[in-house]
Design an enzyme around this catalytic site. Structure first.
Site, mmCIF file in Angstrom:
data_model
loop_
_atom_site.group_PDB
_atom_site.id
_atom_site.type_symbol
_atom_site.label_atom_id
_atom_site.label_comp_id
_atom_site.label_asym_id
_atom_site.label_seq_id
_atom_site.Cartn_x
_atom_site.Cartn_y
_atom_site.Cartn_z
ATOM 1 N N ASP A 20 0.866 -1.244 -0.059
ATOM 2 C CA ASP A 20 -0.207 0.074 -0.045
ATOM 3 C C ASP A 20 0.801 1.243 -0.138
ATOM 4 O OD1 ASP A 20 -1.455 -2.133 0.739
ATOM 5 O OD2 ASP A 20 -2.897 -1.141 1.929
ATOM 6 N N HIS A 22 -0.334 4.551 -0.306
ATOM 7 C CA HIS A 22 -0.896 5.895 0.544
ATOM 8 C C HIS A 22 -0.294 7.150 0.430
ATOM 9 C CE1 HIS A 22 -4.161 3.590 2.862
ATOM 10 N NE2 HIS A 22 -3.385 2.713 3.100
ATOM 11 N N ASN A 75 -9.466 -0.602 -0.796
ATOM 12 C CA ASN A 75 -10.612 -0.061 0.040
ATOM 13 C C ASN A 75 -10.406 1.671 -0.036
ATOM 14 O OD1 ASN A 75 -8.266 -0.737 1.866
ATOM 15 N ND2 ASN A 75 -9.858 0.715 3.353
ATOM 16 N N HIS A 76 -9.417 1.960 -0.071
ATOM 17 C CA HIS A 76 -9.295 3.428 -0.085
ATOM 18 C C HIS A 76 -9.963 4.174 -1.416
ATOM 19 C CE1 HIS A 76 -7.557 4.543 3.763
ATOM 20 N NE2 HIS A 76 -7.465 3.702 3.925
ATOM 21 N N HIS A 192 -3.378 -4.327 2.362
ATOM 22 C CA HIS A 192 -4.536 -3.938 3.335
ATOM 23 C C HIS A 192 -4.194 -4.346 4.910
ATOM 24 C CE1 HIS A 192 -8.583 -3.040 4.356
ATOM 25 N NE2 HIS A 192 -8.967 -4.319 4.752
#
Length: 225
Positions: A20, A22, A75-76, A192
């Site tokens: 991830d 981010h 999910n983001h 995740h």
């Protein structure tokens, strides 16, 4: 949205997976330079969650236009898509690092959500005689083909198999005998669930090692798994 995608382009060089991101664009590029990533021939597959919590979110969205980069839906990304449609999604998104998204103008928000909606939930890549599967959060079945088939009967893109795949954590968080080796695929790569170092359970690899929290971004050379 294409729920399941089989990669149909030749990967001339190496195949890598990254945890991830981010919003940590500079960290990603520094890590790629450290490992000698070949931007002309290699392919980097992200396991979702390109944005939120970090500060370089636009740069991370723009990665999707690069020929050396691809990603599955996290999910983001799901929160971005839902956040422009439902107030409950928006509140949840903001409370999980998504405030940057709602500071953009409406057209920019729409364009980003549209780009995210094109990402597959499941990606399969065959490379040098091996089959690799990519999904953001969870694979419920212990058979890759059965897992892929479960999406054929998906009524809504954000319920059932999709919700499990992008939001679930059961396989990562339990030692239950329910989850064993996933047949029909050499390795399944997921993110995740944040772990201090890459976690392997049978032939499933979890590679979200907290880039936005600790600056520890995992890039996995899939020829070595």
């Amino acid at each position: 949205m294409s729920l399941v995608k089989v990669w149909d382009k030749e990967v001339k060089g190496k195949l890598y997976a990254v945890g991830d991101i981010h919003g940590c664009y500079n960290l990603l590029m520094n890590r790629l330079n450290e490992i000698g990533f070949d931007f002309e021939n290699d392919l980097l597959v992200a396991v979702g969650d390109l944005v939120d919590r970090g500060i370089q979110n636009i740069e991370c969205v723009e990665l999707l236009s690069k020929p050396w980069f691809t990603s599955v839906l996290g999910n983001h990304e799901d929160l971005c898509i839902g956040g422009i449609q439902e107030e409950s999604y928006k509140r949840r998104h903001i409370s999980n690092g998504g405030e940057w998204f709602y500071q953009l103008d409406g057209q920019a928000m729409y364009n980003i959500a549209k780009a995210f909606s094109k990402l597959p939930v499941v990606l399969e890549i065959n490379h040098k005689g091996r089959k690799y599967g990519f999904v953001h959060g969870h694979i419920e079945q212990n058979d890759w083909n059965e897992f892929k088939s479960s999406f054929e009967y998906e009524i809504s893109p954000f319920r059932g198999p999709v919700e499990l795949a992008i939001w679930g954590r059961a396989r990562a968080n339990t030692d239950s005998e329910q989850y064993t080796n996933v047949s029909g695929v050499d390795a399944v790569i997921m993110g995740h669930t944040v772990t201090p170092k890459p976690l392997k359970r049978y032939n499933c690899y979890y590679i979200d090692t907290g880039a936005v929290h600790w600056g520890t971004m995992t890039i996995l050379d899939l020829s070595k798994v």
